[in-house]
Design a protein around this motif. Structure first.
Motif, PDB file in Angstrom:
ATOM      1  N   VAL A  29      -1.902   0.636  11.611  1.00  0.00           N
ATOM      2  CA  VAL A  29      -3.030   1.262  10.925  1.00  0.00           C
ATOM      3  C   VAL A  29      -4.254   0.380  11.116  1.00  0.00           C
ATOM      4  O   VAL A  29      -4.228  -0.817  10.801  1.00  0.00           O
ATOM      5  CB  VAL A  29      -2.738   1.455   9.431  1.00  0.00           C
ATOM      6  CG1 VAL A  29      -3.979   1.981   8.700  1.00  0.00           C
ATOM      7  CG2 VAL A  29      -1.570   2.404   9.230  1.00  0.00           C
ATOM      8  N   SER A  30      -5.335   0.949  11.655  1.00  0.00           N
ATOM      9  CA  SER A  30      -6.542   0.177  11.906  1.00  0.00           C
ATOM     10  C   SER A  30      -7.203  -0.234  10.596  1.00  0.00           C
ATOM     11  O   SER A  30      -7.551   0.609   9.765  1.00  0.00           O
ATOM     12  CB  SER A  30      -7.531   1.009  12.740  1.00  0.00           C
ATOM     13  OG  SER A  30      -8.712   0.271  12.983  1.00  0.00           O
ATOM     14  N   PRO A  46      -8.735   3.343   6.194  1.00  0.00           N
ATOM     15  CA  PRO A  46      -7.341   2.890   6.155  1.00  0.00           C
ATOM     16  C   PRO A  46      -6.601   3.350   4.908  1.00  0.00           C
ATOM     17  O   PRO A  46      -5.379   3.561   4.955  1.00  0.00           O
ATOM     18  CB  PRO A  46      -7.448   1.361   6.222  1.00  0.00           C
ATOM     19  CG  PRO A  46      -8.853   1.042   5.885  1.00  0.00           C
ATOM     20  CD  PRO A  46      -9.674   2.211   6.296  1.00  0.00           C
ATOM     21  N   VAL A  47      -7.313   3.510   3.795  1.00  0.00           N
ATOM     22  CA  VAL A  47      -6.656   4.043   2.590  1.00  0.00           C
ATOM     23  C   VAL A  47      -6.146   5.454   2.860  1.00  0.00           C
ATOM     24  O   VAL A  47      -5.008   5.793   2.544  1.00  0.00           O
ATOM     25  CB  VAL A  47      -7.627   4.028   1.383  1.00  0.00           C
ATOM     26  CG1 VAL A  47      -6.999   4.736   0.194  1.00  0.00           C
ATOM     27  CG2 VAL A  47      -7.997   2.590   1.013  1.00  0.00           C
ATOM     28  N   GLU A  48      -6.985   6.281   3.476  1.00  0.00           N
ATOM     29  CA  GLU A  48      -6.584   7.646   3.810  1.00  0.00           C
ATOM     30  C   GLU A  48      -5.416   7.651   4.794  1.00  0.00           C
ATOM     31  O   GLU A  48      -4.496   8.470   4.686  1.00  0.00           O
ATOM     32  CB  GLU A  48      -7.773   8.399   4.412  1.00  0.00           C
ATOM     33  CG  GLU A  48      -8.893   8.674   3.430  1.00  0.00           C
ATOM     34  CD  GLU A  48     -10.183   9.088   4.134  1.00  0.00           C
ATOM     35  OE1 GLU A  48     -10.142   9.305   5.365  1.00  0.00           O
ATOM     36  OE2 GLU A  48     -11.211   9.186   3.446  1.00  0.00           O
ATOM     37  N   CYS A  96      -7.564  -0.943  -4.275  1.00  0.00           N
ATOM     38  CA  CYS A  96      -9.007  -1.102  -4.022  1.00  0.00           C
ATOM     39  C   CYS A  96      -9.889  -0.802  -5.223  1.00  0.00           C
ATOM     40  O   CYS A  96     -11.003  -1.332  -5.309  1.00  0.00           O
ATOM     41  CB  CYS A  96      -9.420  -0.227  -2.843  1.00  0.00           C
ATOM     42  SG  CYS A  96      -8.709  -0.760  -1.264  1.00  0.00           S
ATOM     43  N   ALA A  97      -9.440   0.037  -6.139  1.00  0.00           N
ATOM     44  CA  ALA A  97     -10.290   0.379  -7.283  1.00  0.00           C
ATOM     45  C   ALA A  97     -10.733  -0.847  -8.076  1.00  0.00           C
ATOM     46  O   ALA A  97     -11.926  -0.984  -8.385  1.00  0.00           O
ATOM     47  CB  ALA A  97      -9.569   1.384  -8.188  1.00  0.00           C
ATOM     48  N   ALA A 100       0.835  -1.201   0.000  1.00  0.00           N
ATOM     49  CA  ALA A 100       0.000   0.000   0.000  1.00  0.00           C
ATOM     50  C   ALA A 100       0.871   1.252   0.000  1.00  0.00           C
ATOM     51  O   ALA A 100       0.634   2.195  -0.767  1.00  0.00           O
ATOM     52  CB  ALA A 100      -0.928  -0.003   1.204  1.00  0.00           C
ATOM     53  N   LEU A 101       1.898   1.271   0.839  1.00  0.00           N
ATOM     54  CA  LEU A 101       2.812   2.415   0.876  1.00  0.00           C
ATOM     55  C   LEU A 101       3.513   2.593  -0.462  1.00  0.00           C
ATOM     56  O   LEU A 101       3.706   3.718  -0.933  1.00  0.00           O
ATOM     57  CB  LEU A 101       3.836   2.229   1.997  1.00  0.00           C
ATOM     58  CG  LEU A 101       3.286   2.354   3.422  1.00  0.00           C
ATOM     59  CD1 LEU A 101       4.332   1.888   4.426  1.00  0.00           C
ATOM     60  CD2 LEU A 101       2.858   3.787   3.730  1.00  0.00           C
TER      61      LEU A 101
END
Length: 342
Positions: free
Chosen positions: A162-163, A172-174, A324-325, A73-74
């Motif tokens: 990160v929750s 979590p994306v934000e 996620c998209a 993700a990072l």
């Protein structure tokens, strides 16, 4: 393993901060409760994680070890060279990258574990970690960090959690976006802004498709299969399911979930308790897939199976716009084309 993000053997609306400007504001506002951005020339770096614990370092961390889903993700947000090690489901048995690895290149990064319970503390120590980053599905528990050795692991470097449980998907994306920015990533980079636009468009597409499908009475069950049990997932707990429901997908809510709240365990004799037109089925390697389940009469008798309306589900998404998209797009297509089976 069940569809629950927690390994069984161990146990609103569209983005609130859509747009690069909003994300920039989110990051700059994080001094007290999210993090502060170090200057390019150095300076202190702080971050308050979702446990409420504040990490304070003399400079922005340059040697990060992360759960592979957190690392990927990072990476989607632009963090790269600082990630020196990863753990978690990195590669599949055939050598291909696990979906959790996303687009993260593994060259030059040390893998300190590739399955639950694998966390090589000696390798971790040799990496001289400055920060450990992980998902947190259950409050206070870092995912894939073995409970029996967590004290030794935590003594080697501070952690940022990160929750990723019991909150809607955009949150979590934000948080990963803000964390990436604090680590030096450029959220205005085309790669990030294009992925964000795709995510927002996909969310609106799913909202429209879900409304139309609900009008036709299409009911969806999120589930996972094991040799002995069928798991009906709780859309009030899984971060993606929470968001799908907010967007209007008519997800079935099991009425007897377990202590962690993620799912209800059903014997195969009771697998038909919740009649669904569509089943989204845990596609992770630890869960049984349709070909594995075909020998079970109880599986074959489910209306969604008879109708051929069983589609893959990744219960642990990659918490980035890029990750996620495609998930939102695929679900929109599924509910658009689904027909009544019950």
């Amino acid at each position: 393993m069940s569809h629950n993000p927690l390994p069984r053997f161990s146990r609103r609306g569209v983005l609130a901060a859509g747009g690069a400007a909003a994300l920039g504001a989110l990051v700059s506002a994080c001094g007290g409760d999210g993090g502060t951005v170090s200057s390019a020339g150095g300076g202190a770096w702080t971050w308050t994680d979702d446990r409420g614990e504040k990490v304070s370092l003399k400079a922005r961390p340059q040697r990060i070890v992360a759960y592979v889903g957190a690392a990927s993700a990072l990476y989607d947000f632009g963090v790269d060279q600082q990630i020196v090690g990863v753990y978690g489901p990195v590669t599949l048995k055939d050598g291909r990258p696990d979906p959790q690895a996303g687009d993260l290149p593994m060259s030059g990064r040390t893998v300190i574990g590739n399955a639950y319970g694998e966390f090589n503390i000696e390798k971790y120590a040799r990496l001289r970690p400055e920060l450990l980053i992980d998902n947190m599905f259950v409050d206070g528990q870092l995912f894939y960090v073995p409970a029996e050795s967590k004290d030794k692991i935590f003594a080697l470097a501070p952690q940022a959690a990160v929750s990723t449980g019991a909150v809607a998907l955009p949150k979590p994306v934000e948080r990963y976006a803000a964390l990436a920015a604090s680590l030096g990533a450029d959220l205005n980079a085309p790669k990030v802004t294009q992925a964000r636009a795709r995510f927002e468009k996909a969310a609106e597409t799913l909202r429209g498709a879900a409304k139309e499908a609900a009008g036709r009475g299409i009911k969806v069950l999120a589930a996972s299969g094991s040799p002995d049990l069928f798991y009906a997932s709780n859309p009030g707990k899984n971060t993606d399911l929470i968001y799908f429901k907010e967007l209007g997908v008519d997800l079935i809510v099991p009425d007897k979930v377990g202590k962690d709240g993620y799912f209800e365990e059903l014997s195969w004799e009771n697998a038909g308790k919740y009649a669904a037109d569509v089943i989204i089925l845990d596609s992770r390697t630890q869960a049984l897939q349709p070909k594995d389940l075909a020998a079970k009469p109880a599986w074959r008798d489910l209306p969604a199976v008879k109708a051929g309306q069983v589609v893959p589900w990744q219960p642990e998404p990659r918490f980035s716009y890029a990750g996620c998209a495609p998930i939102l797009e695929a679900l929109a297509k599924t509910v658009q084309t689904a027909e009544k089976a019950v």
